[in-house]
Design a protein around this motif. Structure first.
Motif, PDB file in Angstrom:
ATOM      1  N   ALA A   1      35.748  49.127  39.544  1.00 46.08           N
ATOM      2  CA  ALA A   1      37.072  49.290  40.148  1.00 46.08           C
ATOM      3  C   ALA A   1      37.470  47.992  40.849  1.00 46.08           C
ATOM      4  O   ALA A   1      38.654  47.645  40.894  1.00 46.08           O
ATOM      5  N   ALA A   2      36.490  47.285  41.378  1.00 49.41           N
ATOM      6  CA  ALA A   2      36.782  46.001  42.032  1.00 49.41           C
ATOM      7  C   ALA A   2      35.501  45.196  42.218  1.00 49.41           C
ATOM      8  O   ALA A   2      34.400  45.758  42.289  1.00 49.41           O
ATOM      9  N   VAL A   3      35.679  43.877  42.251  1.00 53.19           N
ATOM     10  CA  VAL A   3      34.613  42.961  42.666  1.00 53.19           C
ATOM     11  C   VAL A   3      35.174  42.153  43.823  1.00 53.19           C
ATOM     12  O   VAL A   3      36.287  41.619  43.722  1.00 53.19           O
ATOM     13  N   ALA A   4      34.412  42.063  44.912  1.00 52.00           N
ATOM     14  CA  ALA A   4      34.907  41.363  46.095  1.00 52.00           C
ATOM     15  C   ALA A   4      33.805  40.514  46.701  1.00 52.00           C
ATOM     16  O   ALA A   4      32.612  40.833  46.568  1.00 52.00           O
ATOM     17  N   GLY A   5      34.209  39.442  47.352  1.00 56.31           N
ATOM     18  CA  GLY A   5      33.214  38.630  48.053  1.00 56.31           C
ATOM     19  C   GLY A   5      33.871  37.452  48.729  1.00 56.31           C
ATOM     20  O   GLY A   5      34.996  37.060  48.387  1.00 56.31           O
ATOM     21  N   GLY A   6      33.166  36.880  49.698  1.00 55.91           N
ATOM     22  CA  GLY A   6      33.657  35.706  50.410  1.00 55.91           C
ATOM     23  C   GLY A   6      32.915  34.470  49.975  1.00 55.91           C
ATOM     24  O   GLY A   6      31.721  34.529  49.656  1.00 55.91           O
ATOM     25  N   SER A   7      33.621  33.330  49.941  1.00 59.90           N
ATOM     26  CA  SER A   7      32.980  32.047  49.675  1.00 59.90           C
ATOM     27  C   SER A   7      32.357  32.035  48.274  1.00 59.90           C
ATOM     28  O   SER A   7      33.053  32.307  47.291  1.00 59.90           O
ATOM     29  N   LEU A   8      31.055  31.774  48.164  1.00 60.69           N
ATOM     30  CA  LEU A   8      30.380  31.876  46.872  1.00 60.69           C
ATOM     31  C   LEU A   8      30.537  33.281  46.288  1.00 60.69           C
ATOM     32  O   LEU A   8      30.596  33.449  45.059  1.00 60.69           O
ATOM     33  N   GLY A   9      30.627  34.290  47.144  1.00 64.31           N
ATOM     34  CA  GLY A   9      30.869  35.661  46.670  1.00 64.31           C
ATOM     35  C   GLY A   9      32.232  35.780  45.999  1.00 64.31           C
ATOM     36  O   GLY A   9      32.395  36.500  45.014  1.00 64.31           O
TER      37      GLY A   9
ATOM     38  N   LEU B   1      35.819  35.850  40.970  1.00 62.30           N
ATOM     39  CA  LEU B   1      36.677  35.161  40.000  1.00 62.30           C
ATOM     40  C   LEU B   1      35.990  35.051  38.645  1.00 62.30           C
ATOM     41  O   LEU B   1      36.598  35.231  37.587  1.00 62.30           O
ATOM     42  N   GLN B   2      34.704  34.764  38.692  1.00 60.71           N
ATOM     43  CA  GLN B   2      33.941  34.620  37.454  1.00 60.71           C
ATOM     44  C   GLN B   2      33.909  35.940  36.676  1.00 60.71           C
ATOM     45  O   GLN B   2      33.999  35.945  35.445  1.00 60.71           O
ATOM     46  N   TRP B   3      33.806  37.047  37.403  1.00 62.73           N
ATOM     47  CA  TRP B   3      33.867  38.369  36.748  1.00 62.73           C
ATOM     48  C   TRP B   3      35.191  38.529  36.003  1.00 62.73           C
ATOM     49  O   TRP B   3      35.226  38.998  34.867  1.00 62.73           O
ATOM     50  N   ALA B   4      36.288  38.159  36.671  1.00 61.25           N
ATOM     51  CA  ALA B   4      37.619  38.343  36.070  1.00 61.25           C
ATOM     52  C   ALA B   4      37.745  37.545  34.785  1.00 61.25           C
ATOM     53  O   ALA B   4      38.418  37.969  33.838  1.00 61.25           O
ATOM     54  N   VAL B   5      37.078  36.378  34.734  1.00 65.96           N
ATOM     55  CA  VAL B   5      37.179  35.508  33.559  1.00 65.96           C
ATOM     56  C   VAL B   5      36.186  35.923  32.471  1.00 65.96           C
ATOM     57  O   VAL B   5      36.524  35.972  31.294  1.00 65.96           O
ATOM     58  N   LEU B   6      34.959  36.248  32.875  1.00 63.60           N
ATOM     59  CA  LEU B   6      33.910  36.557  31.883  1.00 63.60           C
ATOM     60  C   LEU B   6      34.055  37.965  31.295  1.00 63.60           C
ATOM     61  O   LEU B   6      33.769  38.178  30.128  1.00 63.60           O
ATOM     62  N   TYR B   7      34.468  38.910  32.135  1.00 62.82           N
ATOM     63  CA  TYR B   7      34.503  40.318  31.700  1.00 62.82           C
ATOM     64  C   TYR B   7      35.872  40.934  31.991  1.00 62.82           C
ATOM     65  O   TYR B   7      35.988  41.907  32.749  1.00 62.82           O
ATOM     66  N   PRO B   8      36.941  40.381  31.393  1.00 60.68           N
ATOM     67  CA  PRO B   8      38.295  40.826  31.749  1.00 60.68           C
ATOM     68  C   PRO B   8      38.538  42.309  31.490  1.00 60.68           C
ATOM     69  O   PRO B   8      39.354  42.920  32.183  1.00 60.68           O
TER      70      PRO B   8
ATOM     71  N   GLN C   1      36.434  44.709  31.907  1.00 62.75           N
ATOM     72  CA  GLN C   1      35.478  45.580  32.601  1.00 62.75           C
ATOM     73  C   GLN C   1      35.680  45.610  34.110  1.00 62.75           C
ATOM     74  O   GLN C   1      34.866  46.173  34.828  1.00 62.75           O
ATOM     75  N   VAL C   2      36.741  44.966  34.580  1.00 67.37           N
ATOM     76  CA  VAL C   2      36.983  44.955  36.025  1.00 67.37           C
ATOM     77  C   VAL C   2      38.476  45.135  36.287  1.00 67.37           C
ATOM     78  O   VAL C   2      39.310  44.454  35.695  1.00 67.37           O
ATOM     79  N   ASP C   3      38.799  46.128  37.154  1.00 68.32           N
ATOM     80  CA  ASP C   3      40.208  46.442  37.410  1.00 68.32           C
ATOM     81  C   ASP C   3      40.844  45.524  38.442  1.00 68.32           C
ATOM     82  O   ASP C   3      42.041  45.264  38.382  1.00 68.32           O
ATOM     83  N   ALA C   4      40.051  45.084  39.424  1.00 66.50           N
ATOM     84  CA  ALA C   4      40.632  44.274  40.509  1.00 66.50           C
ATOM     85  C   ALA C   4      39.571  43.318  41.042  1.00 66.50           C
ATOM     86  O   ALA C   4      38.375  43.651  41.044  1.00 66.50           O
ATOM     87  N   VAL C   5      40.022  42.139  41.453  1.00 66.20           N
ATOM     88  CA  VAL C   5      39.093  41.201  42.095  1.00 66.20           C
ATOM     89  C   VAL C   5      39.668  40.759  43.439  1.00 66.20           C
ATOM     90  O   VAL C   5      40.885  40.609  43.582  1.00 66.20           O
ATOM     91  N   ILE C   6      38.766  40.568  44.402  1.00 67.12           N
ATOM     92  CA  ILE C   6      39.192  40.186  45.758  1.00 67.12           C
ATOM     93  C   ILE C   6      38.365  38.982  46.217  1.00 67.12           C
ATOM     94  O   ILE C   6      37.356  39.125  46.909  1.00 67.12           O
ATOM     95  N   PRO C   7      38.767  37.776  45.794  1.00 64.51           N
ATOM     96  CA  PRO C   7      38.087  36.573  46.277  1.00 64.51           C
ATOM     97  C   PRO C   7      38.620  36.199  47.667  1.00 64.51           C
ATOM     98  O   PRO C   7      39.827  36.047  47.853  1.00 64.51           O
ATOM     99  N   ILE C   8      37.720  36.059  48.616  1.00 69.00           N
ATOM    100  CA  ILE C   8      38.108  35.801  50.010  1.00 69.00           C
ATOM    101  C   ILE C   8      37.518  34.461  50.443  1.00 69.00           C
ATOM    102  O   ILE C   8      36.339  34.179  50.165  1.00 69.00           O
ATOM    103  N   ALA C   9      38.329  33.645  51.116  1.00 72.57           N
ATOM    104  CA  ALA C   9      37.861  32.324  51.591  1.00 72.57           C
ATOM    105  C   ALA C   9      37.104  31.614  50.469  1.00 72.57           C
ATOM    106  O   ALA C   9      35.999  31.130  50.672  1.00 72.57           O
ATOM    107  N   SER C  10      37.731  31.565  49.308  1.00 75.86           N
ATOM    108  CA  SER C  10      37.006  31.046  48.156  1.00 75.86           C
ATOM    109  C   SER C  10      37.856  30.023  47.401  1.00 75.86           C
ATOM    110  O   SER C  10      38.896  29.578  47.897  1.00 75.86           O
ATOM    111  N   THR C  11      37.398  29.657  46.229  1.00 77.30           N
ATOM    112  CA  THR C  11      38.083  28.607  45.480  1.00 77.30           C
ATOM    113  C   THR C  11      37.721  28.703  44.006  1.00 77.30           C
ATOM    114  O   THR C  11      36.708  29.324  43.647  1.00 77.30           O
TER     115      THR C  11
END
Ligand SMILES: CC(=O)SCCNC(=O)CCNC(=O)[C@H](O)C(C)(C)COP(=O)(O)OP(=O)(O)OC[C@H]1O[C@@H](n2cnc3c(N)ncnc32)[C@H](O)[C@@H]1OP(=O)(O)O
Ligand SMILES: N[C@@H](CCO)C(=O)O
Length: 403
Positions: free
Chosen positions: A168-176, A181-188, A190-200
């Motif tokens: 339903a979602a992958v979330a994490g801060g910094s390296l997390g 983001l990598q999940w969204a690109v590698l497994y588009p 298989q993941v409904d939402a991504v929440i990258p926080i303080a990341s790049t």
């Protein structure tokens, strides 16, 4: 940030235990090698729905572990080197305890939250301090160089083993957040939402440089011994302590240090005109952070993980140099959160990601939270992230659109 606790606050997920799972297949790595066996340390919070469609994966940053929420059942006071390990920040509460639980940002009344220690870690997942089956000794420098994509492939294989196909979602801060983001690109699909926080999408050169200094401090410590320090009775604690001091300063901000310590001296009758003792409060604080860190962390894991986060570059790895091309296949909706005082993973990096996704017509939200504590805001500003995340995760499908 979670406070030390001996009693469980309302909204806690309760007492939790880190578990371990051995992956059935080797994990293919970007460097061309395969890793086998791979063990993954993990914790879960909440209840898996009968349709297995309520899973949120939370990914930790450089020095985190699987213990994201609740009070650890594990004994305290251990270290990354003696096999059982101290809790994430030494107090028994998970590193995102304020974010995971009933009614919290990642609401365990609704979601089944899964947290793993990343590949290369020293907190239960296979990493450079694990035994290399080829030699019967710890891998040390023979551990393959890993990437964020390798960490995510490991998480994918781990979830497969649990019988979980979609997130339903992958979330994490910094390296997390990089992992999200990598999940969204590698497994588009298989993941409904991504929440990258303080990341790049790629650490800026200054960030690469600070990481290089921290690694250099370890590499130049004679006790590092080419990475084969396990079993010698010596470990590169001095180098890793200096590396952590450098790293820790990059996680804070100048105004936060000013407010917290100013130029205060540790002793009321100072200065004592010494070049060795920590005269200033901020120096004592840094030494404390270094000493606490070497008790709970492995130097080779620091090297490998720091390396992975500096290699991370979505445009280079997936778009032939173009961030837009790298993100073309993303189908997850994206919530980016950045902090105004974070100079290591600045809001501009999140703005670039949001801009690229918007230009592609993808659903994306960006929230820049005004907060003074620097990069570690993602650990400290839980109350201000919570309503943003809860609202994002509550959006029914028909309301999902660009903003
Ligand atoms: C990121 C993940 O995914 S998980 C990993 C997260 N955990 C970490 O990064 C651990 C190390 N980092 C920290 O502690 C970070 O500062 C935070 C953001 C996690 C916590 O921030 P804060 O709650 O503001 O804690 P703060 O930075 O003030 O540090 C508190 C510690 O410094 C010590 N300290 C504070 N002032 C001083 C001083 N003047 N002299 C010496 N020590 C001091 C405190 O005693 C306390 O020690 P303790 O942690 O051993 O109890
Ligand atoms: N303080 C955090 C943030 C690093 O990005 C950590 O040590 O993992």
């Amino acid at each position: 940030m979670s406070q030390p606790a001996t009693t469980l606050a309302p909204g806690s997920v309760g007492v939790v235990e880190t578990r371990h799972l051995d992956l059935p297949e080797p994990v293919p790595l970007d460097c061309g090698r395969e890793l086998h066996p791979v063990r993954v340390a993990y914790e879960t919070y909440g209840t898996l729905s009968p349709r297995r469609d309520n899973v949120v994966l939370v990914c930790h940053a450089l020095s985190g572990d699987a213990h994201a929420a609740g009070l650890s059942r594990a004994p305290s006071g251990g270290s990354a080197r003696d096999g059982f390990g101290a809790e994430g920040h030494g107090k028994g509460l998970g590193w995102w305890d304020g974010m995971i639980g009933p009614g919290k940002a990642f609401d365990t009344d609704r979601f089944f939250v899964v947290s793993t220690n990343l590949l290369g870690g020293c907190r239960g997942t296979t990493g450079p301090s694990s035994i290399d089956p080829a030699t019967g000794e710890p891998y040390g420098p023979d551990f393959p160089v890993i990437t964020v994509a390798d960490m995510v492939r490991t998480q994918r294989a781990f979830l497969d083993a649990l019988g979980i196909e979609r997130l339903a979602a992958v979330a994490g801060g910094s390296l997390g957040g990089m992992q999200a983001l990598q999940w969204a690109v590698l497994y588009p699909d298989q993941v409904d939402a991504v929440i990258p926080i303080a990341s790049t999408h790629a650490l800026h050169p200054q960030g690469v440089a600070w990481n290089a200094i921290a690694r250099e401090a370890i590499l130049r410590d004679p006790a590092w011994q080419g990475g084969r320090y396990h079993g010698t009775g010596r470990a590169p604690d001095a180098g890793m302590g200096i590396g952590r001091m450098v790293g820790h300063i990059t996680y804070l901000s100048a105004p936060a240090l000013e407010v917290k310590f100013g130029r205060r001296l540790r002793s009321g009758d100072g200065p004592h005109y010494t070049i060795t003792d920590p005269e200033f409060e901020v120096e004592g604080y840094l030494r404390h952070q270094a000493e606490a860190f070497v008790k709970r962390f492995d130097a080779n894991t620091y090297l490998y993980t720091s390396r992975a986060l500096t290699y991370f570059d979505l445009a280079r790895q997936h778009g032939g140099g173009s961030l837009a091309r790298a993100l073309e296949g993303v189908s997850a909706r994206t919530l980016l959160i950045a902090f105004s005082s974070d100079w290591l993973y600045p809001p501009s990096a999140s703005e670039e990601i949001a801009g690229a996704l918007r230009a592609l017509g993808k659903p994306v939200e960006l929230h820049v939270i005004e907060a003074p504590y620097g990069h570690d805001c993602f650990l400290l500003e839980e109350a201000r992230q919570t309503p943003v995340i809860r609202r994002f995760l509550a959006q029914p499908v028909q309301e999902r659109g660009s903003s």
